[in-house]
Design an enzyme around this catalytic site. Structure first.
Site, PDB file in Angstrom:
ATOM      1  N   ASP A  88       8.410   1.106 -30.496  1.00  0.00           N
ATOM      2  CA  ASP A  88       8.407   1.832 -31.764  1.00  0.00           C
ATOM      3  C   ASP A  88       8.897   0.937 -32.898  1.00  0.00           C
ATOM      4  O   ASP A  88       9.882   0.196 -32.732  1.00  0.00           O
ATOM      5  CB  ASP A  88       9.343   3.045 -31.681  1.00  0.00           C
ATOM      6  CG  ASP A  88       8.579   4.353 -31.683  1.00  0.00           C
ATOM      7  OD1 ASP A  88       7.463   4.399 -32.215  1.00  0.00           O
ATOM      8  OD2 ASP A  88       9.121   5.336 -31.146  1.00  0.00           O
ATOM      9  N   LYS A 117       4.075   0.890 -32.056  1.00  0.00           N
ATOM     10  CA  LYS A 117       3.704   2.221 -32.535  1.00  0.00           C
ATOM     11  C   LYS A 117       4.307   2.429 -33.913  1.00  0.00           C
ATOM     12  O   LYS A 117       5.468   2.098 -34.144  1.00  0.00           O
ATOM     13  CB  LYS A 117       4.179   3.320 -31.591  1.00  0.00           C
ATOM     14  CG  LYS A 117       3.806   4.736 -32.062  1.00  0.00           C
ATOM     15  CD  LYS A 117       4.111   5.781 -31.014  1.00  0.00           C
ATOM     16  CE  LYS A 117       5.563   6.108 -30.883  1.00  0.00           C
ATOM     17  NZ  LYS A 117       6.147   6.725 -32.130  1.00  0.00           N
ATOM     18  N   GLU A 186       1.772  14.411 -32.300  1.00  0.00           N
ATOM     19  CA  GLU A 186       3.006  15.119 -31.954  1.00  0.00           C
ATOM     20  C   GLU A 186       3.071  16.477 -32.642  1.00  0.00           C
ATOM     21  O   GLU A 186       2.852  16.597 -33.857  1.00  0.00           O
ATOM     22  CB  GLU A 186       4.236  14.297 -32.341  1.00  0.00           C
ATOM     23  CG  GLU A 186       5.541  15.000 -31.977  1.00  0.00           C
ATOM     24  CD  GLU A 186       6.774  14.124 -32.065  1.00  0.00           C
ATOM     25  OE1 GLU A 186       7.878  14.642 -31.797  1.00  0.00           O
ATOM     26  OE2 GLU A 186       6.640  12.933 -32.392  1.00  0.00           O
TER      27      GLU A 186
END
Length: 286
Positions: A88, A117, A186
């Site tokens: 991330d 990401k 998400e």
């Protein structure tokens, strides 16, 4: 079961509608969890900035720095997993300038990640393109983006209005067009996730996005039930290691207090070494 580490090209082609198995992604933040995930045969390990809440005890992801992410990515990569590792990019690691974004993405790759990401808004597409132009693979994260928790008003389901659904699909398409190899969705309604999934040629990986994505991700600690807390509805506990661990530590404490641990079999005893020891101790005590 997988037979080799997936490349970005492999992942890009993993659309469920093309008669392949859904992708399995698990977060891991250290060597032991990465080793277990690797042995379990998952496809992808995400070194997520969720380590802020799961491991470091913060209320949100905003306290995690690029240095934290490098440290934990190195820990995961150190076991040399046969799994594609995604790191991330934390809050403020790509927001200030494209130069910062590239430098920080490169640092994660050097730490052992295979790709990064990034939580994406429409106005950040040029930054994504700049990272991609440096041959750093990117998975885009859309829907609920926890790094924007204050701006968005909290952790809540996204894309519930028609115009928001259209905007989400358009953003996913733009991410595909600029070169992202996958999209993480998400906390969106399952039929919204399905609408995105059928309209992009790259895989969608869901967390709280229902069953119609091309893959699923959950947090390692949530899967194993390592904490007693209120979980989001999309989390399924596959074990109750909190209870098991608490019982084990309770038993250990009881054995220490009762002097049942350690016993002789758990202690070192060299008969050869003890020869003459009493004489030496007697001299010491004189």
């Amino acid at each position: 079961m997988k037979t080799r580490k997936l490349t970005v090209s492999d992942i890009r082609g993993r659309k469920v509608r093309e008669d392949v198995n859904p992708l399995v992604m698990v977060t891991a933040y250290d060597a032991p969890s990465a080793r277990i995930a690797n042995e379990a045969g998952v496809d992808l390990i995400l070194v997520g900035d969720s380590l802020a809440m799961v491991v470091l005890g913060y209320d949100n992801t905003l306290q995690v720095s690029i240095r934290d992410m490098i440290y934990h990515t190195e820990a995961v990569a150190r076991i040399r997993p046969d799994v594609h590792v995604i790191a991330d990019m934390p809050w403020m690691s790509y927001h200030v300038s494209d130069e910062d974004a590239v430098k920080n993405a490169a640092a994660l790759i050097r730490a052992g990640a295979d790709s990064v990401k990034v939580e994406v808004r429409l106005d950040q597409l040029p930054t994504i393109e700049r990272i991609l132009s440096c041959d750093i693979p990117v998975i885009g994260h859309i829907g609920l983006t926890p790094q924007a928790v204050y701006a968005s008003g909290g952790f809540k389901v996204q894309a519930k209005q028609h115009e928001e659904v259209v905007a989400l699909i358009q953003l996913a398409r733009k991410l595909e067009n600029v070169g992202c190899y996958a999209v993480l969705l998400e906390c969106v309604p399952m039929f919204v996730a399905e609408a995105v999934t059928v309209r992009v040629g790259i895989p969608t990986i869901g967390i709280g996005a229902g069953p119609y994505c091309d893959g699923q991700v959950l947090v390692y600690h949530d899967i194993l039930g390592l904490e007693k807390r209120s979980y989001p509805r999309f989390v399924r506990n596959y074990a109750d290691l909190h209870t098991t661990s608490t019982e084990a530590l309770t038993n250990f404490a009881a054995d220490v207090r009762s002097q049942a641990f350690p016993d002789r079999s758990e202690s070192y005893d060299s008969r050869k070494w003890t020869i003459g020891l009493q004489e030496s101790l007697s001299q010491l005590d004189d």
